[in-house]
Design a protein around this motif. Structure first.
Motif: not given
Length: 341
Positions: A48-49, A59-60, A80-83, A109-110
């Motif tokens: 989970p974030v 911040v997420g 891009y993102d966290i993935h 989600t930030t």
């Protein structure tokens, strides 16, 4: 894939052959490993974030590994993102690291805590975001690793606040921007690769990013990483992060600011003045280039070597721009290696 080539050793220090072999064995990286098998046995999704207030943002982020482990903060780029770190994270967590992967401002989600905060995307704002996140998570010092926007952010923290950075992984080397110097043209082939930077300088580009944010990002992915055979599910998982209400504003401001077309905020002026002087980075560092990344400078790291004055090594991976997602085992190995410098 070949995990590294043209590795340059600091004259002062580097891991011995036996220690390096042990690190490689931990990640199942012995001999030649093809890029296509890099993700085997690694994660495909996060837990989970989490959300936390830090500076201007809520911040997420995702977190893995023991809470008392050595902190590693992994920073993504655009588009891009966290993935980008979905396979790197479990590898490092298994080695006892506390791994934190945040969504940068304008992504996922930030969110900004106030509607009145300018949607600023100059380089110092991102660096202060991460320092605020470290403070909120009570992380005094961390290994920082990133590529693209994330590498620039990590570079800045390592240069200006070295007490907060134990060691650094910086893809494409030294990315701190001098806006005045950035106004000078580069060879046409290089300028062509930056087509979207000029597109975003126009109002047509703003409307295009709003309407085609997913299509544009996928086009950039394919150009940036010509040998990466990602599937639709992989892209769609990241593209969800672009639905952030501030995504367009942050992307446009970032590229316009770098061209000198958007004004920075006065509160960041002193930091930007220091960055314009191109400060050297003294913390232990490994720089990484993607061999097939159209933005990799020629010379196997020679273009930026003098900017790193601490313990240092350079590696080239046979992948494109999104190095951690294209070569997660090699990237995780580099984190462990730089931690041993």
């Amino acid at each position: 894939m070949e995990t590294s080539e043209g590795i340059t050793h600091s004259r002062r220090h580097f891991l011995g052959a036996a220690a390096a072999a042990a690190v490689a064995a931990q990640f199942g990286m012995t001999g030649d490993t093809q890029a296509q098998s890099e993700t085997s046995g690694t994660g495909t999704s996060f837990g989970p974030v989490k959300q936390i207030d830090a500076g201007d943002l809520n911040v997420g982020y995702v977190e893995a590994g023991p809470v008392n482990g050595r902190p590693v903060i992994l920073l993504h780029g655009w588009p891009y993102d966290i993935h980008s770190y979905v396979a790197v994270t479990p590898l490092l967590a298994a080695q006892g690291y506390r791994v934190v992967v945040p969504y940068l401002r304008g992504h996922g989600t930030t969110r900004f805590l106030s509607s009145k905060t300018p949607r600023n995307a100059q380089q110092s704002a991102f660096a202060l975001d991460i320092i605020a996140l470290m403070d909120a998570l009570k992380i005094e010092r961390a290994i920082l690793a990133g590529y693209d926007w994330g590498a620039r952010t990590a570079d800045i923290i390592a240069a200006l606040w070295p007490e907060r950075c134990k060691a650094l992984i910086s893809v494409t080397g030294y990315l701190i921007v001098n806006v005045e110097a950035n106004k000078m043209p580069t060879p046409p082939k290089s300028e062509w690769a930056w087509w979207y930077q000029y597109y975003f300088a126009t109002e047509r580009g703003v409307r295009g990013l709003k309407k085609y944010r997913h299509d544009l990002a996928e086009l950039v992915w394919r150009f940036n990483s010509p040998t990466w055979k990602f599937d639709k599910a992989t892209f769609d998982r990241t593209a969800a992060a672009f639905d952030n209400p501030d995504y367009v504003g942050i992307v446009i401001d970032n590229y316009r600011w770098r061209l000198g077309l958007a004004k920075g905020e006065p509160r960041y002026a002193a930091i930007e003045k220091r960055l314009a002087a191109a400060p050297v980075i003294k913390v232990p560092t490994i720089t990484i280039d993607g061999a097939y990344d159209p933005f990799t400078p020629p010379g196997h790291g020679s273009a930026y070597r003098k900017k790193f004055t601490g313990k240092y090594a350079h590696q080239t991976f046979k992948v494109g721009h999104n190095v951690p997602q294209e070569a997660p085992r090699a990237f995780a190995k580099a984190v462990v290696t730089v931690d041993g410098f």
